[in-house]
Write a protein that holds these residues in place. Structure first.
Motif, PDB file in Angstrom:
ATOM      1  N   GLY A 105     -50.063  72.873 -40.255  1.00 51.47           N
ATOM      2  CA  GLY A 105     -49.072  72.109 -39.507  1.00 51.47           C
ATOM      3  C   GLY A 105     -49.617  70.777 -39.003  1.00 51.47           C
ATOM      4  N   TYR A 106     -49.147  70.375 -37.814  1.00 55.24           N
ATOM      5  CA  TYR A 106     -49.485  69.042 -37.294  1.00 55.24           C
ATOM      6  C   TYR A 106     -50.948  68.920 -36.861  1.00 55.24           C
ATOM      7  CZ  TYR A 106     -44.435  68.341 -36.965  1.00 55.24           C
ATOM      8  OH  TYR A 106     -43.100  68.225 -37.248  1.00 55.24           O
ATOM      9  N   ALA A 107     -51.605  67.885 -37.359  1.00 51.05           N
ATOM     10  CA  ALA A 107     -52.916  67.487 -36.821  1.00 51.05           C
ATOM     11  C   ALA A 107     -52.768  66.002 -36.511  1.00 51.05           C
ATOM     12  CB  ALA A 107     -54.030  67.734 -37.838  1.00 51.05           C
ATOM     13  N   LEU A 108     -52.248  65.724 -35.326  1.00 49.80           N
ATOM     14  CA  LEU A 108     -51.893  64.348 -34.967  1.00 49.80           C
ATOM     15  C   LEU A 108     -52.757  63.854 -33.809  1.00 49.80           C
ATOM     16  CD1 LEU A 108     -47.993  64.617 -35.057  1.00 49.80           C
ATOM     17  CD2 LEU A 108     -49.557  63.926 -36.897  1.00 49.80           C
ATOM     18  N   GLY A 109     -53.022  62.557 -33.798  1.00 46.78           N
ATOM     19  CA  GLY A 109     -53.773  61.982 -32.686  1.00 46.78           C
ATOM     20  C   GLY A 109     -55.081  62.725 -32.479  1.00 46.78           C
ATOM     21  N   GLY A 110     -55.266  63.206 -31.251  1.00 46.34           N
ATOM     22  CA  GLY A 110     -56.487  63.958 -30.940  1.00 46.34           C
ATOM     23  C   GLY A 110     -56.652  65.188 -31.823  1.00 46.34           C
ATOM     24  N   VAL A 128     -50.159  68.216 -41.862  1.00 45.34           N
ATOM     25  CA  VAL A 128     -49.751  66.813 -41.753  1.00 45.34           C
ATOM     26  C   VAL A 128     -50.728  66.119 -40.808  1.00 45.34           C
ATOM     27  CG1 VAL A 128     -47.956  65.240 -40.936  1.00 45.34           C
ATOM     28  CG2 VAL A 128     -47.310  67.367 -42.052  1.00 45.34           C
ATOM     29  N   PHE A 129     -51.255  64.988 -41.251  1.00 46.10           N
ATOM     30  CA  PHE A 129     -52.254  64.276 -40.448  1.00 46.10           C
ATOM     31  C   PHE A 129     -51.704  62.941 -39.980  1.00 46.10           C
ATOM     32  CE2 PHE A 129     -54.329  67.140 -43.338  1.00 46.10           C
ATOM     33  CZ  PHE A 129     -55.335  67.718 -42.587  1.00 46.10           C
ATOM     34  N   GLY A 130     -52.226  62.442 -38.890  1.00 48.67           N
ATOM     35  CA  GLY A 130     -51.804  61.114 -38.459  1.00 48.67           C
ATOM     36  C   GLY A 130     -52.488  60.693 -37.174  1.00 48.67           C
ATOM     37  N   GLN A 146     -62.963  55.509 -36.033  1.00 52.11           N
ATOM     38  CA  GLN A 146     -64.275  55.477 -36.684  1.00 52.11           C
ATOM     39  C   GLN A 146     -64.402  56.554 -37.766  1.00 52.11           C
ATOM     40  OE1 GLN A 146     -66.307  52.809 -35.631  1.00 52.11           O
ATOM     41  NE2 GLN A 146     -64.279  52.477 -34.743  1.00 52.11           N
ATOM     42  N   ARG A 147     -64.076  57.797 -37.406  1.00 54.40           N
ATOM     43  CA  ARG A 147     -64.252  58.885 -38.397  1.00 54.40           C
ATOM     44  C   ARG A 147     -63.225  58.791 -39.519  1.00 54.40           C
ATOM     45  NH1 ARG A 147     -65.702  61.802 -33.622  1.00 54.40           N
ATOM     46  NH2 ARG A 147     -67.960  62.125 -33.648  1.00 54.40           N
ATOM     47  N   LEU A 148     -61.993  58.383 -39.200  1.00 53.21           N
ATOM     48  CA  LEU A 148     -60.981  58.267 -40.259  1.00 53.21           C
ATOM     49  C   LEU A 148     -61.390  57.167 -41.241  1.00 53.21           C
ATOM     50  CD1 LEU A 148     -58.231  59.353 -41.241  1.00 53.21           C
ATOM     51  CD2 LEU A 148     -57.144  57.496 -39.968  1.00 53.21           C
ATOM     52  N   LYS A 154     -60.988  51.805 -45.218  1.00 50.83           N
ATOM     53  CA  LYS A 154     -60.235  50.911 -44.337  1.00 50.83           C
ATOM     54  C   LYS A 154     -58.737  50.895 -44.654  1.00 50.83           C
ATOM     55  CE  LYS A 154     -59.623  46.000 -43.387  1.00 50.83           C
ATOM     56  NZ  LYS A 154     -60.136  44.638 -43.485  1.00 50.83           N
ATOM     57  N   ALA A 155     -58.380  50.907 -45.952  1.00 52.13           N
ATOM     58  CA  ALA A 155     -56.977  50.715 -46.325  1.00 52.13           C
ATOM     59  C   ALA A 155     -56.075  51.759 -45.661  1.00 52.13           C
ATOM     60  CB  ALA A 155     -56.838  50.757 -47.849  1.00 52.13           C
ATOM     61  N   LYS A 156     -56.432  53.023 -45.851  1.00 50.47           N
ATOM     62  CA  LYS A 156     -55.576  54.074 -45.299  1.00 50.47           C
ATOM     63  C   LYS A 156     -55.740  54.186 -43.783  1.00 50.47           C
ATOM     64  CE  LYS A 156     -54.267  56.971 -49.078  1.00 50.47           C
ATOM     65  NZ  LYS A 156     -52.994  56.269 -49.304  1.00 50.47           N
ATOM     66  N   ALA A 157     -56.957  53.973 -43.291  1.00 49.02           N
ATOM     67  CA  ALA A 157     -57.171  54.080 -41.839  1.00 49.02           C
ATOM     68  C   ALA A 157     -56.340  53.028 -41.115  1.00 49.02           C
ATOM     69  CB  ALA A 157     -58.656  53.920 -41.516  1.00 49.02           C
ATOM     70  N   MET A 158     -56.329  51.811 -41.621  1.00 49.18           N
ATOM     71  CA  MET A 158     -55.515  50.754 -41.009  1.00 49.18           C
ATOM     72  C   MET A 158     -54.040  51.124 -41.061  1.00 49.18           C
ATOM     73  SD  MET A 158     -56.882  48.076 -39.658  1.00 49.18           S
ATOM     74  CE  MET A 158     -58.391  47.098 -39.631  1.00 49.18           C
ATOM     75  N   ASP A 159     -53.587  51.603 -42.210  1.00 51.16           N
ATOM     76  CA  ASP A 159     -52.188  51.985 -42.390  1.00 51.16           C
ATOM     77  C   ASP A 159     -51.798  53.026 -41.331  1.00 51.16           C
ATOM     78  OD1 ASP A 159     -49.685  52.622 -43.354  1.00 51.16           O
ATOM     79  OD2 ASP A 159     -50.338  53.183 -45.370  1.00 51.16           O
ATOM     80  N   LEU A 160     -52.619  54.076 -41.207  1.00 51.26           N
ATOM     81  CA  LEU A 160     -52.276  55.151 -40.277  1.00 51.26           C
ATOM     82  C   LEU A 160     -52.367  54.695 -38.826  1.00 51.26           C
ATOM     83  CD1 LEU A 160     -54.000  58.240 -41.937  1.00 51.26           C
ATOM     84  CD2 LEU A 160     -51.620  57.575 -42.061  1.00 51.26           C
ATOM     85  N   CYS A 161     -53.422  53.956 -38.488  1.00 51.61           N
ATOM     86  CA  CYS A 161     -53.622  53.571 -37.079  1.00 51.61           C
ATOM     87  C   CYS A 161     -52.652  52.473 -36.643  1.00 51.61           C
ATOM     88  CB  CYS A 161     -55.062  53.105 -36.840  1.00 51.61           C
ATOM     89  SG  CYS A 161     -56.271  54.427 -36.968  1.00 51.61           S
ATOM     90  N   LEU A 162     -52.219  51.611 -37.578  1.00 52.95           N
ATOM     91  CA  LEU A 162     -51.332  50.501 -37.193  1.00 52.95           C
ATOM     92  C   LEU A 162     -49.852  50.875 -37.247  1.00 52.95           C
ATOM     93  CD1 LEU A 162     -53.109  47.427 -38.821  1.00 52.95           C
ATOM     94  CD2 LEU A 162     -52.878  47.937 -36.390  1.00 52.95           C
ATOM     95  N   THR A 163     -49.478  51.730 -38.191  1.00 59.27           N
ATOM     96  CA  THR A 163     -48.052  52.092 -38.284  1.00 59.27           C
ATOM     97  C   THR A 163     -47.754  53.411 -37.589  1.00 59.27           C
ATOM     98  OG1 THR A 163     -48.209  53.395 -40.319  1.00 59.27           O
ATOM     99  CG2 THR A 163     -47.944  51.004 -40.574  1.00 59.27           C
TER     100      THR A 163
END
Ligand code: HXC
Length: 259
Positions: A105-110, A128-130, A146-148, A154-163
């Motif tokens: 299931g959800y693994a979001l934020g923390g 589901v991650f985010g 940092q870990r993501l 960078k490409a996916k980490a930026m996408d997830l952290c910015l959107t």
């Protein structure tokens, strides 16, 4: 065994310690009590000579939906600075026993950050991650940026952290975030079995392997290779090295005693 309010601990056989997050109504939101209890339980398992791997799991619906927003909403800057909010989670990174996240299931934020703090990340086909913190006007605070980035680039980490968008498990596996994906009803068994496999190895070799791989995230290639070689040489001071190699030559299963 210590009694906890927000987690449940148990010891399935085979040298595995199991920690289950147990706040189903809040989708296992990571309150300060969860942080205190989970890091305490992990440290206790880490000190237990019988335990060779630790599995951390949530429920079917959520591994964890993030830090507890209701606990954080009223906090001001001086509060979080003086409390060094969330710094306690770093205690988990100090655990030397291999940690396995079993994510359903959800693994979001923390929750995503907790999973990434672990050494193996085994996910269900429903995971589901985010890193949706940006939608709350904050950013990841348990190492997510940092870990993501180290895990998926960078490409996916930026996408997830910015959107703040979520990433289904298929995408997470393609990106290299997860170690294995299994059907949800097999997740816990798979994670515990992986724990048993690790626990049956030489404890000192498992700790060294964990330390060596983690060092790759911290240092240059030449330093990392030198560090690995020192640990490799040190393994020859163990009885487990004698046992492992003798067993291979004698065509039998090794029995590692930890010496
Ligand atoms: C506190 C939470 C929570 C959270 C869910 N709940 N996530 N409580 N903190 N992070 C609670 C809800 O308030 C609700 O309580 C109950 O759990 C069920 O959630 P619903 O939203 O009703 O479920 P659903 O509609 O299925 O949506 C699931 C969800 C959504 C998509 C996961 O709950 C969601 O977006 N949660 C927040 C995710 C998030 O932003 N995480 C990042 C947190 S910040 P009631 O009482 O109403 O039933 C963070 C900071 C990181 O993690 C810094 C380091 C830790």
């Amino acid at each position: 065994m210590t009694h906890y309010e927000t987690i449940e601990t148990s010891t399935p056989d085979g040298g595995v310690g199991l920690i289950r997050l147990n706040r189903p109504k809040a989708l296992n939101a990571l309150s300060l009590t969860v942080m205190r209890e989970l890091t305490h339980a992990a440290a206790e398992f880490d000190d237990d000579a019988e335990i060779g791997a630790i599995v951390i799991s949530g429920s079917e619906r959520a591994f964890a939906a993030g830090a507890d927003i209701s606990e954080m909403a009223a906090l001001d800057y001086p509060d979080v600075v003086q409390a060094d909010l969330l710094a306690g989670w770093e205690d988990l990174a100090q655990v030397r026993t291999p940690l396995i996240a079993a994510v359903c299931g959800y693994a979001l934020g923390g929750g995503c950050e907790l999973a990434m703090l672990c050494d193996l990340l085994i996910a269900s086909d429903t995971a589901v991650f985010g890193q949706p913190e940006i939608k709350l006007g904050i950013i990841p605070g348990m190492g997510g940026s940092q870990r993501l980035t180290r895990a998926v680039g960078k490409a996916k980490a930026m996408d997830l952290c910015l959107t703040g968008r979520t990433m289904p498990v298929e995408e997470a596996e393609r990106a290299g975030l997860v170690s294995r994906v299994v059907p949800a009803d097999q997740l816990l068994d798979e994670a515990i079995e992986a724990g048993r496999t690790i626990a049956a190895m030489s404890r000192s070799a498992a700790m060294a392997a964990k330390e060596a791989v983690n060092r790759a995230l911290e240092t240059t290639l030449s330093e990392g290779v030198r560090f690995e070689r020192k640990l490799f040489h040190a393994a020859f001071a163990s009885l487990d090295q004698k046992e492992g190699m003798s067993a291979f030559l004698e065509k039998r299963t090794p029995v590692f005693g930890g010496g």
